[in-house]
Every structure is written in structure tokens, then in C-alpha cells.
Design a protein around this motif. Sequence first.
Motif, short mmCIF file in Angstrom:
data_model
loop_
_atom_site.label_atom_id
_atom_site.label_comp_id
_atom_site.label_asym_id
_atom_site.label_seq_id
_atom_site.Cartn_x
_atom_site.Cartn_y
_atom_site.Cartn_z
N PHE B 49 -6.22 -5.08 -11.13
CA PHE B 49 -7.18 -4.00 -11.43
C PHE B 49 -7.84 -3.56 -10.13
CE2 PHE B 49 -7.25 -7.02 -14.93
CZ PHE B 49 -7.16 -6.21 -16.07
N ALA B 50 -8.21 -2.26 -10.09
CA ALA B 50 -9.07 -1.80 -8.99
C ALA B 50 -9.87 -0.62 -9.47
CB ALA B 50 -8.23 -1.40 -7.78
N GLN B 51 -11.13 -0.60 -9.14
CA GLN B 51 -12.04 0.50 -9.50
C GLN B 51 -11.93 0.86 -10.98
OE1 GLN B 51 -13.57 0.01 -6.72
NE2 GLN B 51 -13.93 2.13 -6.19
N GLY B 52 -11.76 -0.12 -11.81
CA GLY B 52 -11.70 0.14 -13.25
C GLY B 52 -10.33 0.58 -13.73
N HIS B 53 -9.35 0.69 -12.85
CA HIS B 53 -7.99 1.08 -13.26
C HIS B 53 -7.11 -0.15 -13.39
CE1 HIS B 53 -8.67 5.37 -12.69
NE2 HIS B 53 -9.32 5.04 -11.58
N PHE B 54 -6.31 -0.13 -14.45
CA PHE B 54 -5.33 -1.19 -14.67
C PHE B 54 -4.06 -0.74 -13.97
CE2 PHE B 54 -2.11 -2.88 -17.80
CZ PHE B 54 -2.29 -4.21 -17.50
N LEU B 55 -3.59 -1.50 -12.97
CA LEU B 55 -2.52 -1.01 -12.10
C LEU B 55 -1.16 -1.66 -12.38
CD1 LEU B 55 -4.48 -0.97 -8.71
CD2 LEU B 55 -4.17 0.90 -10.32
N ASN B 56 -1.05 -2.39 -13.47
CA ASN B 56 0.23 -3.08 -13.71
C ASN B 56 1.39 -2.14 -13.95
OD1 ASN B 56 -1.57 -5.26 -13.98
ND2 ASN B 56 0.00 -6.37 -15.10
N SER B 57 1.10 -1.01 -14.65
CA SER B 57 2.20 -0.11 -15.00
C SER B 57 2.86 0.35 -13.71
CB SER B 57 1.67 1.08 -15.78
OG SER B 57 0.53 1.57 -15.14
N ARG B 58 4.14 0.26 -13.67
CA ARG B 58 4.87 0.44 -12.41
C ARG B 58 4.72 1.87 -11.89
NH1 ARG B 58 8.85 -2.40 -9.80
NH2 ARG B 58 10.20 -1.08 -8.56
N PHE B 59 4.42 1.98 -10.62
CA PHE B 59 4.39 3.28 -9.96
C PHE B 59 5.75 3.51 -9.29
CE2 PHE B 59 -0.02 2.03 -10.22
CZ PHE B 59 -0.64 3.21 -10.61
N ASP B 60 6.14 4.77 -9.24
CA ASP B 60 7.40 5.08 -8.54
C ASP B 60 7.18 4.97 -7.03
OD1 ASP B 60 9.14 6.06 -10.82
OD2 ASP B 60 7.32 7.25 -11.09
N LEU B 61 6.03 5.46 -6.59
CA LEU B 61 5.74 5.44 -5.15
C LEU B 61 4.33 4.92 -4.92
CD1 LEU B 61 7.05 9.02 -4.30
CD2 LEU B 61 8.13 6.89 -3.58
N VAL B 62 4.18 4.06 -3.94
CA VAL B 62 2.86 3.53 -3.60
C VAL B 62 2.63 3.78 -2.11
CG1 VAL B 62 1.42 1.46 -3.46
CG2 VAL B 62 2.99 1.76 -5.40
N PHE B 63 1.53 4.47 -1.79
CA PHE B 63 1.22 4.71 -0.38
C PHE B 63 0.01 3.87 0.01
CE2 PHE B 63 3.64 8.33 -1.73
CZ PHE B 63 4.52 8.51 -0.66
N ASN B 64 0.27 2.97 0.94
CA ASN B 64 -0.77 2.04 1.39
C ASN B 64 -1.39 2.59 2.68
OD1 ASN B 64 -2.18 -0.09 2.55
ND2 ASN B 64 -0.35 -1.30 2.97
N ARG B 65 -2.59 3.16 2.55
CA ARG B 65 -3.28 3.68 3.72
C ARG B 65 -4.52 2.83 4.01
NH1 ARG B 65 -1.07 6.30 7.31
NH2 ARG B 65 -3.09 7.16 7.90
N TRP B 66 -4.37 1.54 3.76
CA TRP B 66 -5.49 0.62 3.96
C TRP B 66 -5.52 0.25 5.43
CZ3 TRP B 66 -6.86 -2.97 -0.56
CH2 TRP B 66 -8.14 -3.50 -0.35
N LEU B 67 -6.38 0.90 6.20
CA LEU B 67 -6.35 0.72 7.64
C LEU B 67 -7.45 -0.19 8.17
CD1 LEU B 67 -5.61 4.43 8.67
CD2 LEU B 67 -3.98 2.63 8.17
N ASN B 68 -8.50 -0.36 7.41
CA ASN B 68 -9.61 -1.22 7.88
C ASN B 68 -10.12 -2.09 6.74
OD1 ASN B 68 -10.16 -0.23 10.64
ND2 ASN B 68 -10.43 1.69 9.53
N PHE B 69 -10.57 -3.29 7.10
CA PHE B 69 -11.20 -4.15 6.09
C PHE B 69 -12.66 -3.73 5.92
CE2 PHE B 69 -8.37 -7.52 8.09
CZ PHE B 69 -7.36 -7.32 7.16
#
Lengths: 306, 275
Positions: B49-69
Motif C-alpha cells: 500500500f502507499a498513500q491509501g492506494h492498494f498497489l497489488n494489482s499488476r501494473f503494465d509499466l512502473v516508473f521509479n523516479r525515487w531519487l532522494n530519501f
Amino acid sequence: MTSVLVIGSLRDGPTKHTLQKLHQLGHEPKFLDMHRVYEHAQLKEIGQSKIVQDGSVSLDVTQFSSVYQRLMLEPSLVGESSQRSVVHFNILRHWLLDLHNHGKRIINPPFPDDANSSKMRQLTELAEFGLKIPSSIMTNDPEAAREFCRTNKATIYKSCSSERSIVSLTPPIDSDRFTLLSNAPTLFQSYIDGLNIRVHCVGEICFAEAIETNAVDYRYSDTNTHSAIKIPLDISKALKRYMKKRGLHLVGADFRLNPITGEWIILEVNTMPGYSGYDERANFAISNALIALLTSQSCLADRHFA
Amino acid sequence: MKRALVVGCLKTDPICKTLINALELVSCKVLHIDCGSQFRFSVTNRDVFAQGHFLNSRFDLVFNRWLNFPVDVRDEGDRRFASSQWAAAIVSFFKSIGGRQFNRPRVGNLLGSPLDGNLVRMELSRYGLPVAQSRVIYSFDDLRDTLSRWNSIATKHEDGRVAIYSNPEGLNSEESPFLYPSFACNVKGKLVSVIFMNEYAESIECESPASDERAIRLAIKAAKSLGIRCGVARLLLNEGELCVLHVLPFIPASNRPEINAFISEAVIEMVKGGA
């Protein structure tokens, strides 16, 4: 005779223990002292290091068939991480990976994606190998953590990375400490009030020890009692499959024995285990197996970092 | 309809907006998760889960722009511990989401480290690709000697600063005040950057169309060897010879129109092409 290189610190128990055992069994290992390397070495050419120099000792790395390494940047072992020690730590790490890629036996290779550095990822991987894992949540959300604690009878919390922490019972859910979670994600797990079991796997051989304790984290208790225990075949097979996939030759796996179901529940797998105390109680069976592996001639399967 | 997930901070990273716009243009259903200071997430045995969203359902594309902690630190020890917790968390977070990821984070390269470039070069040499020479400089005299052989040196420091030296005559110790030892690379030649996403790649600041093609081929080969789907390859062109200096496993946050145009085009082509 196959030659062995040991890399570590004499302040580190397992390094010292392995060196002593190698000498006792008639081997003549070379020792690369991290302190000396960090302070005095000049390791200039990166990626093709054929010579490791630490001021007074030159080592032709091609003469070694295997390496036992406890390469780390723990401040307690190497002092503060100065630029010098960080540089040398990284060079040695990459040099070991290079040796591994050229077929040398490294116990264990310092892979950049070491499974133990993300405990939740490691647990999900272990579950894929058929091992039972405790109900767990890794979160930085105070409300999610509280909800997890409400739905589990008792819970513990610990570091979710390979950074060491003391495993503790979670404070009551109205504690202010939950608000600190937004700073750093934490791993919470349901507490299994059963026997602690530590399994060391060396290549194909597994050694298990049961630890009875009153403490939540037995590593910080001096009133433990120890006894050998037989490891179920399905557990040792699953562990060995996991090690093979991860390219590991020596691991220390922590289990809890569920007192009601009799199930072995895995808590984590340490890829650089401090095994010396367990070895002494096992009449040096672990170090004998480790040294047999370090000095055997058999070839290893390759595993690359990408 | 394809489903896409973009994880990143809209406020500090303009590429997030570019990705969202491009994905919406080709009728993707886009979920954006902001990973700024308000980011809250959970990963359990089964769910993410993140920000209230359930993320288990498979995404076709995932873009990871996590650049800083989003790390709030008090001292160096605190920074080390908190950083390791975030690194561990992010790796597990993306592993639980699944889908085709640009890029899947690895603990070893999440925020980069001073020697990552050396690890990249070492790995690429194993695949037989040409790489820039690297070594460690231990002193000012060492720097001067090396510079006289290499003509142009880039040094990288623990804090990520890069310094370029190209004139051995004018070098003096007061102008090279960095801590020794430092990682150094032979950077003689022209720097060529190739931005890539999957099979789509474009060179930036390249000398000629002929070297463009060669640079793109080398960049894609290097990226594939490293298992990196999206990023920037830094190459050197010296007397007609190309070699790899580094491959960054992410496209740095940027407002540059040509980078944003490339990302839009690559995403649109990728989705239309059946990604």
C-alpha cells in the motif's frame, strides 16, 4: 595445497576464529588485515587488481583459489569511516566480485544486492522457497503499524536493513514512539513465543542449535542454554536451494519453532554470520566444514551482479 | 487499457509530469504516488500500500523516479541508519509491486556511491565492452603524474563532487584541495551522453551522425549487459574510439526540453509498440 586468503579484522571474532582453525588444521592462510589496508594500502588500478599491497605485504591474488571475507565498514571494527577506508572498502569489494567472476571461491561474494540488506524482500524470497515466515509489515505509517499490532497478539520490531538492531517487543499502541516511524521505515512481526533455532549452512551441510532463553533477542542475554537439534529435511533442502540461487556458501539462518504447530518459522538469513560461538559448542563442526569448502578443488557456479 | 504507475516527486522532478502526460496521451490509466515527505507506505507478506492506494494489482509499466530519501537526520550515525532503512524499504516496495519497471531499484545503486562507476566499468569489461581507464589517486604528486600520462582526469569524491583536471603545467596543490585518496578516470576525449529507455535511445552532444549510431549501439549494449532499462550512458569519444565512462541507472531530474521530448516519444512509442 590450495591456498586461502582471509580478509577481515583481528578485532572480529569470526575472522580470528577462522584464521586459528586454518592454522590448527595445517593450512597457511594469507591474511589481509582491513585496518592495515584502510590505513596503508595503495590499491591503484581498479578492476584488474592483480596485486594487493598493504604497505609491507604484496599479494599476488592469482595464487589464491578461495577467500573467506569479513569485509565491513563497521565503525567499531575499523574506526570512523574516513574517505580512505570507504575508498579501500569499495575497491576490495569490487576486487572480490572480480575474483568471483573469474571462478574463485569467495565466502561469501559481496554482491551489491545482498539479500540481507532488505529483510522484507528476503522474507518474501524465502517464502517462495517454501519456508514459513512470520506475519510481517514493513512500514513508515504509524496507523498501519498500530493496526498490525492490534490484529496480532504480540509483536516485535526491528531494523528492516542489515544494520543491526536489538529485537524488542513493540510498545503499547498509544505510545508516542509510533510517530517516529515517518523518519525511518521499520519491520514489525508477530511474536512467536517458541524455541530459538540457529542453523548454519556451509555448502551442502547444515548444523542446527536450539537456544532456550527468557530474552526476546537471545543475542543480548547471558542466561541462554544451548543444545543441538535435528533440522527437518524439507527445511535444509529449502535453505540450500535459496543459497544456491543467491550464490552463497555460508549462511546463518534464524528460526523460531512454533510450540503449537511444530512449524519452523524463518526470521532471517545472515549472509555474513558470526558463527564462532556456535562452532565451539558444535565441537568445531562448522569451521571444519567451512575449511573443507575453502580448501576443496571443486568448481563453482558463476553468478553475476546484473 | 494499460495501467501505469509513476512513483516520484512532482515538485522536485519535472520528468514525473512528462511521464504522466505521455502515458495519458496514449490512454494509459496512470496512478501517481508522490514520494515526498508525506509519503506513507506499507509492505506486508501479501500486500503493498502507499498513500491509501492498494498497489497489488499488476501494473503494465512502473516508473521509479525515487531519487532522494525523505530522511530527517540528526547526525552521521542517524543518517547511516535511516538511509539503510529507506534503501531496504524501497527495494522491497518495488519488488512487491511487480510489473515492468524502469528501473527496479537495487540496494547497491539506489542513490549511487562513489565507486559505482568503477563497478559498472568492471562489469562491462567482463562483457568485452571498451571502458575508460580508472585508478585511485593517493596524493597531489600522484595526481600530477597521472595527469601527465592521461591528459585529462575526472576525480570523484565521497560526497559525489566531480573535479576535472586537464592542464598538468598549471596544476598546483592549492587548486586541488580534495581529500586523498580519490577515484579518478581518464576522460581524454569528447563526452557523449546517450539517453535510453528500453530500445529507444538518443545521443546528446555528439560529434557527428556516424559516431551517433556507434554511440547509441554501445550505450544500448552496455545498458543491456547491466540489466538497466532506462538511464543515461556517458561515453568518451577519443580519436574515433568510443568507450564507456559510466551508465547511470536513472535519468537525472531535468527541465531540458530535448530530454523531456525524448521521454515523451519513448513512452508513446513503447506503449504503442505493445509494451
